[in-house]
Design a protein around this motif. Structure first.
Motif, PDB file in Angstrom:
ATOM      1  N   TYR A 311      58.560  40.770  44.130  1.00  0.00           N
ATOM      2  CA  TYR A 311      58.764  39.665  44.788  1.00  0.00           C
ATOM      3  C   TYR A 311      58.461  38.219  44.548  1.00  0.00           C
ATOM      4  CZ  TYR A 311      59.868  42.643  48.955  1.00  0.00           C
ATOM      5  OH  TYR A 311      60.268  43.758  49.644  1.00  0.00           O
ATOM      6  N   TYR A 330      53.653  34.290  49.037  1.00  0.00           N
ATOM      7  CA  TYR A 330      53.476  35.489  48.913  1.00  0.00           C
ATOM      8  C   TYR A 330      52.213  36.167  48.114  1.00  0.00           C
ATOM      9  CZ  TYR A 330      55.346  40.389  49.291  1.00  0.00           C
ATOM     10  OH  TYR A 330      55.649  41.629  49.552  1.00  0.00           O
ATOM     11  N   ALA A 392      56.100  35.392  54.435  1.00  0.00           N
ATOM     12  CA  ALA A 392      56.401  35.250  52.901  1.00  0.00           C
ATOM     13  C   ALA A 392      57.933  35.409  52.643  1.00  0.00           C
ATOM     14  CB  ALA A 392      55.384  35.555  52.178  1.00  0.00           C
ATOM     15  N   LYS A 393      58.341  36.955  53.148  1.00  0.00           N
ATOM     16  CA  LYS A 393      59.583  37.416  52.768  1.00  0.00           C
ATOM     17  C   LYS A 393      60.635  36.675  53.324  1.00  0.00           C
ATOM     18  CE  LYS A 393      57.757  42.141  51.994  1.00  0.00           C
ATOM     19  NZ  LYS A 393      57.769  43.402  52.506  1.00  0.00           N
TER      20      LYS A 393
END
Length: 512
Positions: A311, A330, A392-393
């Motif tokens: 990620y 993240y 965060a995603k």
């Protein structure tokens, strides 16, 4: 304020020496370490406030004019990651003291753990704060030298081979790192990152591309991106819980930080971006699929660690402000959550007597506190709203959508799929090890190991420290607004490069 910049490096080194002197008084040694790490948390918070309000805080050691001297710099990115990292190190230290990982079965505490832990802290701090490639190498070596001792101490037959794998891979990557520094200096005549920003851009495209690839390989090994990840799932699970937790939380993230810093300052073109997006997609999927196949709790968490490094590389590969902002969010989230999961894993193994998922059962009934402590960071890692992983995603997925390229769309789709695979892997643990009927524990650890396992006795410091990191994920989510604002400003600085160059070189030289 500039005098605060070297303290996160100097204080733990001085305290490590003092810790050896007072090693015969375990209580003093433990108190010293807790006080030093607490002091560094305060210093890091002050540096973050100053860097966010007034720009980077810079110290030129020895009074030498840049780029010839050693530069320490705390900007928004480095100060934020330093603060989060030291908070996690403090929580893990409290866990280790509660677990009595340093006792070796006797009343007094071993002198090896605490000094090496402080040296590890100094290496992490130097890697974040240094302004040149050579001292970035020194920071990694200080950090890794301490990690060699921590991962290999109290080794038995089962731990020797994984420990040697870790040491050999780390030394190999360090050799490549030193070679990279030598090549950069031979090509440009400097290793100062701010000075390299202009000089690397003037290199021939072939040489510049080769340096970008070499840096990606060096930091890719250290951050365990696929296919350079093979060493991590074999090495980390064999160490005691506090050691594994601090390694998983910090060592790979320091390498990710170095990758972000070098790629944005020195490269950042479309070619390296496409390469990083492809690596990110491969890392997310291979790590998640590897986690599903595991029947050992720590190995499963180690594969998930590899997967979620993807990620961070995904956001970096976009080279956009929102993508880099998502990366910063993240990394902050992952440092806290991954450390919490490995600490809770230590509690599970202490209770059940084994890391084997086939032999762990019914923990939700026999130890509901540990079950809750596992469930919250597990949901957080999977990205379930409203936890920090979800925040965060969402930022990363938005960045991928705005990039509007086939590779960005593919990486974003891979990120969504990886979240579902992560949830599936952690659900298997929950259903099989927590929710089913309790069965008698079947310890499969070395009976000569002096760490108490297969017992329901868990010290209060262990629960408090694990709980504090679990709560940190919720705090990060609660502070998503202010934290996103800081990460947005840090991402803008990374792309602009101007504030960094001016802070280090001065306005006249940076402009010229």
């Amino acid at each position: 304020m500039n005098a605060l910049v070297p303290l996160p490096v100097l204080l733990p080194l001085l305290a490590a020496a003092l810790s050896l002197v007072v090693g015969h008084v375990p209580a003093v040694q433990r108190l010293l370490n807790v006080l030093v790490l607490s002091g560094i948390v305060v210093v890091a918070a002050m540096l973050l406030v100053r860097a966010d309000s007034s720009g980077p805080v810079v110290l030129q050691l020895g009074g030498y004019a840049p780029p010839f001297g050693i530069t320490l710099i705390a900007d928004r990115l480095s100060a934020l990651l330093l603060l989060v990292s030291i908070v996690v190190m403090l929580a893990v230290l409290v866990f280790a003291i509660g677990q009595r990982i340093t006792d070796r079965g006797r009343a007094s505490t071993s002198t090896a753990f605490h000094p090496m832990y402080l040296v590890l802290c100094a290496g992490v701090s130097l890697a974040y704060l240094t302004g040149d490639l050579f001292n970035l190498f020194v920071g990694f070596e200080v950090m890794l030298s301490a990690s060699y001792v921590l991962i290999a101490r109290r080794s038995n037959a089962q731990r020797v081979r994984p420990s040697m794998t870790y040491v050999i891979v780390s030394l190999t990557s360090s050799l490549l790192f030193l070679t990279m520094v030598a090549v950069v200096y031979a090509a440009t005549g400097t290793v100062n990152l701010a000075d390299l920003t202009e000089k690397v851009g003037a290199l021939p495209p072939g040489l510049r591309g080769g340096l970008a690839l070499l840096m990606a390989v060096v930091f890719g090994i250290k951050s365990a991106v696929v296919p350079l990840h093979f060493w991590l799932p074999d090495s980390y699970p064999t160490a005691p819980a506090p050691v594994t937790a601090v390694f998983a939380a910090l060592l790979t993230k320091v390498a990710v930080y170095a990758l972000i810093r070098t790629q944005t300052l020195l490269f950042g073109d479309a070619t390296s971006g496409a390469f990083l997006l492809a690596v990110a997609l491969l890392t997310m999927l291979v790590g998640a699929l590897g986690a599903i196949a595991q029947n050992d709790l720590n190995r499963m968490l180690s594969f998930l660690l590899v997967s979620h490094i993807g990620y961070m590389v995904f956001g970096l590969g976009l080279f956009t402000e929102i993508g880099l902002s998502g990366v910063i969010l993240y990394v902050v989230h992952h440092i806290a959550v991954q450390g919490a999961l490995f600490l809770v894993s230590g509690l599970v193994i202490r209770h059940a007597g084994t890391p084997s998922l086939r032999h762990i059962s019914g923990l939700a009934r026999t130890n509901p506190v540990v079950a809750v402590l596992f469930a919250i960071p597990a949901l957080n890692l999977a990205g379930i709203p409203p936890l920090s992983g979800f925040v965060a995603k969402v930022v990363l997925l938005r960045a991928g959508a705005e990039a509007a390229s086939p590779l960005a769309y593919a990486a974003a789709a891979g990120a969504v799929l990886t979240s579902f695979l992560t949830l599936y892997a952690l659900s298997k643990v929950w259903v099989g090890s927590f929710w089913c009927e309790p069965r008698p524990a079947v310890p499969d650890v070395d009976p000569t190991d002096d760490v108490t396992v297969g017992t329901r006795a868990t010290s209060r410091p262990m629960l408090l420290s694990a709980g504090s990191l679990v709560a940190a994920g919720a705090v990060i989510a609660a502070l998503a607004g202010p934290l996103s604002a800081v990460s947005d400003r840090a991402a803008a600085d990374l792309l602009d490069r101007g504030p960094y160059r001016v802070a280090v070189l001065g306005a006249e030289r940076a402009g010229g």
